[in-house]
Scaffold this active site. Sequence first.
Site, mmCIF file in Angstrom:
data_model
loop_
_atom_site.group_PDB
_atom_site.id
_atom_site.type_symbol
_atom_site.label_atom_id
_atom_site.label_comp_id
_atom_site.label_asym_id
_atom_site.label_seq_id
_atom_site.Cartn_x
_atom_site.Cartn_y
_atom_site.Cartn_z
ATOM 1 N N THR A 119 -7.268 6.734 10.098
ATOM 2 C CA THR A 119 -7.160 5.655 9.032
ATOM 3 C C THR A 119 -8.301 4.947 9.038
ATOM 4 O O THR A 119 -9.252 4.925 9.929
ATOM 5 C CB THR A 119 -5.818 4.816 9.457
ATOM 6 N N THR A 120 -8.473 3.718 8.444
ATOM 7 C CA THR A 120 -9.599 2.679 8.235
ATOM 8 C C THR A 120 -9.633 2.308 9.614
ATOM 9 O O THR A 120 -8.789 1.544 10.037
ATOM 10 C CB THR A 120 -9.543 1.804 7.113
ATOM 11 N N HIS A 137 -3.791 -4.606 7.875
ATOM 12 C CA HIS A 137 -3.839 -3.323 8.762
ATOM 13 C C HIS A 137 -2.938 -3.559 9.943
ATOM 14 O O HIS A 137 -3.103 -4.201 10.690
ATOM 15 C CB HIS A 137 -5.261 -2.998 9.170
ATOM 16 N N GLU A 168 -8.713 0.403 -2.525
ATOM 17 C CA GLU A 168 -9.720 0.346 -1.745
ATOM 18 C C GLU A 168 -10.693 1.883 -1.634
ATOM 19 O O GLU A 168 -10.012 2.723 -1.780
ATOM 20 C CB GLU A 168 -9.047 0.359 -0.329
ATOM 21 N N ARG A 190 -7.228 12.646 0.552
ATOM 22 C CA ARG A 190 -6.010 13.369 1.649
ATOM 23 C C ARG A 190 -4.766 12.867 1.106
ATOM 24 O O ARG A 190 -3.746 13.627 1.233
ATOM 25 C CB ARG A 190 -6.215 12.933 2.990
ATOM 26 N N HIS A 191 -4.713 11.508 0.296
ATOM 27 C CA HIS A 191 -3.422 11.152 -0.256
ATOM 28 C C HIS A 191 -3.528 11.053 -1.716
ATOM 29 O O HIS A 191 -3.181 11.803 -2.714
ATOM 30 C CB HIS A 191 -2.629 10.101 0.342
ATOM 31 N N ARG A 218 -9.685 7.780 -0.873
ATOM 32 C CA ARG A 218 -10.599 8.695 0.346
ATOM 33 C C ARG A 218 -11.313 9.654 -0.244
ATOM 34 O O ARG A 218 -10.890 10.509 -1.076
ATOM 35 C CB ARG A 218 -9.799 8.840 1.338
ATOM 36 N N ARG A 228 2.858 19.004 0.311
ATOM 37 C CA ARG A 228 3.454 20.156 -0.457
ATOM 38 C C ARG A 228 2.477 20.499 -1.476
ATOM 39 O O ARG A 228 2.976 21.170 -2.237
ATOM 40 C CB ARG A 228 4.641 20.070 -0.687
ATOM 41 N N GLU A 233 -11.015 -9.455 3.288
ATOM 42 C CA GLU A 233 -9.991 -9.025 3.826
ATOM 43 C C GLU A 233 -10.090 -8.897 5.396
ATOM 44 O O GLU A 233 -10.866 -7.989 5.514
ATOM 45 C CB GLU A 233 -9.335 -7.690 3.165
ATOM 46 N N HIS A 291 -5.855 3.428 -1.654
ATOM 47 C CA HIS A 291 -6.921 3.801 -0.870
ATOM 48 C C HIS A 291 -7.224 5.180 -1.720
ATOM 49 O O HIS A 291 -6.805 6.145 -1.104
ATOM 50 C CB HIS A 291 -6.912 3.873 0.538
ATOM 51 N N GLY A 321 1.080 -1.231 4.324
ATOM 52 C CA GLY A 321 1.562 -0.068 3.879
ATOM 53 C C GLY A 321 2.317 0.727 4.788
ATOM 54 O O GLY A 321 3.553 0.899 4.734
ATOM 55 N N HIS A 322 1.778 1.138 5.986
ATOM 56 C CA HIS A 322 2.475 2.010 6.738
ATOM 57 C C HIS A 322 3.803 1.561 7.282
ATOM 58 O O HIS A 322 5.015 2.424 7.312
ATOM 59 C CB HIS A 322 1.490 2.182 8.059
ATOM 60 N N ASN A 332 0.914 -0.988 0.208
ATOM 61 C CA ASN A 332 -0.166 0.056 -0.200
ATOM 62 C C ASN A 332 0.873 1.351 0.070
ATOM 63 O O ASN A 332 1.578 1.559 0.981
ATOM 64 C CB ASN A 332 -0.809 -0.169 1.280
ATOM 65 N N ASP A 361 -0.059 4.491 -0.206
ATOM 66 C CA ASP A 361 -0.885 5.721 0.163
ATOM 67 C C ASP A 361 0.137 6.781 0.791
ATOM 68 O O ASP A 361 -0.178 8.234 0.239
ATOM 69 C CB ASP A 361 -1.824 5.399 1.230
ATOM 70 N N HIS A 362 1.186 6.373 1.612
ATOM 71 C CA HIS A 362 1.854 7.299 2.173
ATOM 72 C C HIS A 362 3.004 7.948 1.430
ATOM 73 O O HIS A 362 3.496 9.047 1.815
ATOM 74 C CB HIS A 362 2.411 6.936 3.768
HETATM 75 N N1 PXP Z 1 -6.073 -2.818 4.156
HETATM 76 C C1 PXP Z 1 -7.108 -2.053 4.361
HETATM 77 C C2 PXP Z 1 -8.262 -2.266 3.862
HETATM 78 C C3 PXP Z 1 -6.604 -0.635 4.742
HETATM 79 O O1 PXP Z 1 -7.701 0.258 4.743
HETATM 80 C C4 PXP Z 1 -5.319 -0.274 4.994
HETATM 81 C C5 PXP Z 1 -4.902 1.086 5.394
HETATM 82 O O2 PXP Z 1 -4.976 1.881 4.181
HETATM 83 C C6 PXP Z 1 -4.104 -1.303 4.922
HETATM 84 C C7 PXP Z 1 -4.802 -2.699 4.528
HETATM 85 C C8 PXP Z 1 -2.823 -1.372 5.277
HETATM 86 O O3 PXP Z 1 -2.852 -0.891 6.465
HETATM 87 P P1 PXP Z 1 -1.366 -0.388 7.079
HETATM 88 O O4 PXP Z 1 -1.004 0.716 6.425
HETATM 89 O O5 PXP Z 1 -1.480 -0.309 8.427
HETATM 90 O O6 PXP Z 1 -0.260 -1.456 6.473
#
Ligand code: PXP
Length: 253
Positions: free
Chosen positions: A100-101, A200, A70, A49-50, A45, A18, A151, A43, A222-223, A7, A9-10
């Site tokens: 976050t979700t 997650h 997502e 936001r990202h 959203r 910026r 999931e 994702h 992701g994170h 993931n 997103d970040h």
């Molecule tokens: N799965 C879903 C459905 C999510 O919403 C997220 C966070 O965007 C993740 C997985 C990944 O979670 P993490 O960023 O904590 O690894």
Amino acid sequence: MSRLNVNIDHVATVREARRTIEPSLAAAAMMCEAAGADGITVHLRGDRRHIQDRDLYLLRDCVTTYLNVEMATGDEMISIALDARPDCVTLVEERPGEVTTEGGLDTVANFEAVKQAIETLRAKGIITSVFIDPEPSQIEAANKAGANQIELSTAYYAEATLGRAAFHPAGQRSTAHELTRLRTAAEHAAQLGVRVAAGHGLTTRNVGAVAAISHITEFNIGHSIIAGAIFKGLDLSVREMIDAIHRGRSTAK
Ligand code: PXP
């Protein structure tokens, strides 16, 4: 076999801090794939936001493995998905103001909306997944709604591994308890013939025990990978996560 979708997103979170053009999402996706990732997850959203709408089209052009998007179940999101054509759409709950979700999509309470979204997406050949808490009623509802995959939210498990009881005024359940819930849920879904993913809050330290659950065949992480990339680079961060999944998998029961 268990697959890893990274993931990213970040990467977009840093770019949007910026409102500029770097870091490049396309470069990040290609680097993850080169490091061995089986897919890319983003994702979209409601508050953008990202990830931005244009990112989906960009990624659709450059991701050669598997693109999982997502999103919430509303009409606006579904019509974007139909246009951008990711390989898979994962339906998620989105609460205004959340960091976050926060939890799985309540597929029992939102059954008609989930079913409708799944029917529309599947009719266009898009694989559908629903992000749910590891509860029997949620698994059954997702299956009845026609999802190809569920999931399982590992949020409670991941939080339990951090041992931050102060964040849980109502009390935190043990890691072992949360792992049992995940294993039972994965077995239940597999019996129904539904594919099982998980994600997650997973890190190289806690993913192994989840990867040891043989019915879980996909991870969305992701994170922790992007956080690790700040210190050691994206390539190594992805490779270390893949290694951690494989090590856990080798102990699968
Ligand atoms: N799965 C879903 C459905 C999510 O919403 C997220 C966070 O965007 C993740 C997985 C990944 O979670 P993490 O960023 O904590 O690894």
